[in-house]
Design an enzyme around this catalytic site. Structure first.
Site, mmCIF file in Angstrom:
data_model
loop_
_atom_site.group_PDB
_atom_site.id
_atom_site.type_symbol
_atom_site.label_atom_id
_atom_site.label_comp_id
_atom_site.label_asym_id
_atom_site.label_seq_id
_atom_site.Cartn_x
_atom_site.Cartn_y
_atom_site.Cartn_z
ATOM 1 N N CYS A 315 0.814 -1.221 0.000
ATOM 2 C CA CYS A 315 0.000 0.000 0.000
ATOM 3 C C CYS A 315 0.851 1.277 0.000
ATOM 4 O O CYS A 315 0.545 2.231 -0.713
ATOM 5 C CB CYS A 315 -0.976 -0.002 1.179
ATOM 6 S SG CYS A 315 -0.253 -0.349 2.781
ATOM 7 N N ASP A 441 -7.486 5.390 -1.439
ATOM 8 C CA ASP A 441 -7.122 4.151 -0.758
ATOM 9 C C ASP A 441 -6.383 3.209 -1.713
ATOM 10 O O ASP A 441 -6.954 2.714 -2.683
ATOM 11 C CB ASP A 441 -8.393 3.471 -0.245
ATOM 12 C CG ASP A 441 -8.107 2.287 0.670
ATOM 13 O OD1 ASP A 441 -6.960 1.806 0.676
ATOM 14 O OD2 ASP A 441 -9.036 1.855 1.376
ATOM 15 N N HIS A 443 -5.565 0.208 -1.260
ATOM 16 C CA HIS A 443 -5.874 -1.194 -1.027
ATOM 17 C C HIS A 443 -6.935 -1.752 -1.981
ATOM 18 O O HIS A 443 -7.260 -2.940 -1.924
ATOM 19 C CB HIS A 443 -6.352 -1.382 0.419
ATOM 20 C CG HIS A 443 -5.384 -0.842 1.428
ATOM 21 N ND1 HIS A 443 -5.482 0.435 1.929
ATOM 22 C CD2 HIS A 443 -4.292 -1.392 1.999
ATOM 23 C CE1 HIS A 443 -4.492 0.646 2.786
ATOM 24 N NE2 HIS A 443 -3.755 -0.450 2.840
#
Length: 484
Positions: A315, A441, A443
């Site tokens: 990440c 994000d 992820h």
């Protein structure tokens, strides 16, 4: 089926013109330049057999007179692929110029190429024979109705004169050191100056206020070279643009093919400000509220892209790649976005990680991100360190100031998963209850579809409760360099 004449489009005309010249020892370079371009214009007007071909996305071609003539019927397939080409919100019409002209150039083996524009040979009487290749690359907004062979020919003449003027500037020393060459290698680049305009329309159609300019820039020189710097300085002054960010670097030029083939590109318009939550009325934040976001474009890097199996550990690498993309898309660098392995190799090279780190699935954090940016892009970073997610709100004003003054994405690392902050909104008199952060994000593992990304809330405004109170955070704030 015919191309609609009323359709506004971007006309992209490309090709190459050749010219030769004998330069005697006593002839000045300025005289030589004018003779070369006078001869070239004369050939365009009288001697060259010019044919202009429209090229669609499939590579098929047709003569301009056929494509834009109401009598000539073309296949629907050709027109459909033509319409599928879009740039800056307008249909892109690609036109090639084909030139039939019998060259008088010798095939003597002694003639050698002086890339990219010059072939020369010195004769026994010290007369220098030159052959030049002039790149043709024009971009202009116009209606399909205006696309005729005569119009394209006139554009070609104007383009040649632009190259003449630029070469004369070199000879006169207006771009720094006076050139000793007859012609300096150059190429035309196109720039969209509409982001610098203050009189934009309220329409959602951005093509209505496009301002495209074409400038001739020297090639085969680094952006840090004194010649390139002087040329950019002259352009900033000519267009009245502050010298506080890149505008006329080659990396700023309009791209006809996307830099990123996989990643989606976001900017200020992608996600509007959030709805108010506390003291303001229903709707957007009040006029006296603070709302700052990343300035410019950036690419969304996330798990599993481009065949990289980094779910569960990559990440922060992805957040770094998003930050890097900002510097690339704004023209601060021309270096491609760094890979996971290159990140690891860099950290080992500078002594931060052992050799075993390279090729591993080990995490990195915000400090490692700053090391990589500094090493490769010469970018320094500021930091905000908090012991609890509850303390991030106390830095809301500093975060807003960063977006206002630097405009770069903020990488967030620490004791939990990495994220990227791309904006912040709050009301001055009730920061804690109204603050929201635009979170990107890394992820996410789904398709590159904005609708799905927003549905999954992986690119969305988040409240203060998004940050965990029992985790520490290190915020890396990359600083925008003062270059142009």
């Amino acid at each position: 089926m015919v191309v609609p004449k009323e359709m506004r489009c971007l006309l992209h005309l490309t090709g190459c013109l050749k010219e030769s010249h004998f330069n005697t020892p006593d002839e000045s370079t300025e005289t030589a330049v004018n003779e070369i371009f006078d001869s070239l214009n004369s050939k365009i007007n009288e001697k060259l057999d010019l044919n202009f071909f429209v090229r669609n996305a499939s590579g098929d071609r047709c003569l301009v007179s056929q494509c834009f003539n109401s009598v000539q019927k073309l296949s629907e397939e050709f027109i459909d692929t033509l319409k599928s080409q879009v740039l800056l919100g307008l249909p892109l019409i690609e036109v090639d110029v084909a030139i039939r002209f019998i060259s008088q150039i010798s095939n003597d083996d002694e003639i050698k190429l002086q890339a990219p524009v010059l072939t020369e040979k010195v004769t026994p009487d010290q007369t220098t024979f030159h052959q030049f290749e002039f790149p043709i690359d024009m971009l202009e907004i116009l209606s399909c109705e205006a696309i005729t062979a005569d119009k394209l020919k006139q554009m070609l003449i104007t383009h040649v004169e632009m190259q003449r003027n630029f070469q004369l500037q070199f000879q006169n020393g207006q771009t720094g050191k006076k050139s000793e060459d007859v012609l300096v290698p150059v190429y035309p680049y196109h720039f969209d100056l509409s982001p610098m305009q203050s009189n934009k329309t309220s329409s959602d159609d951005k093509s209505l206020y496009l301002r495209i300019v074409t400038e001739i820039l020297p090639v085969k020189v680094k952006e840090s070279d004194q010649l390139a710097l002087k040329v950019r300085e002259n352009l900033h002054e000519m267009y009245g643009i502050e010298k506080n960010r890149p505008v006329f670097r080659k990396q700023n030029a309009i791209k006809f093919k996307p830099i990123f083939s996989t990643q989606l590109i976001f900017d200020e318009s992608t996600t509007p400000p959030p709805k108010a939550t506390a003291t303001s009325t229903v709707g957007n934040y009040q006029a006296d509220s603070v709302c700052e976001t990343v300035k410019g474009k950036y690419a969304y890097f996330h798990y599993l892209q481009e065949g990289m199996s980094d779910s569960g550990w990559g990440c922060a690498y992805r957040s770094l790649q998003t930050v890097w993309s900002w510097f690339l898309l704004q023209g601060y660098t021309d270096k491609p976005v760094i890979t996971h392995k290159e990140i690891q190799q860099t950290l080992h090279k500078i002594g931060d990680k052992p050799a075993s780190f390279v090729g591993s699935s080990q995490w990195i954090g915000s400090f490692e991100v700053s090391y990589v940016l500094d090493h490769h892009l010469d970018i320094t970073s500021a930091f905000i360190n908090v012991q609890s997610g509850d303390q991030i709100v106390s830095n809301a004003q500093r975060i807003a100031s960063h977006f206002k003054n630097h405009g770069t994405p903020i990488m967030v690392g620490g004791g939990v998963l990495a994220h990227t902050i791309c904006g912040i909104c709050y009301e001055e008199d009730a920061i804690e209850s109204t603050v929201k952060y635009l979170i990107l994000d890394p992820h996410y593992t789904g398709a590159e579809e904005l609708k799905n990304i927003k549905k999954k809330q992986v690119y969305a405004w988040k409240p203060q409760s998004f940050w965990k109170s029992d985790s520490f955070y290190n915020l890396c704030l990359p600083q925008k360099p003062n270059i142009f």
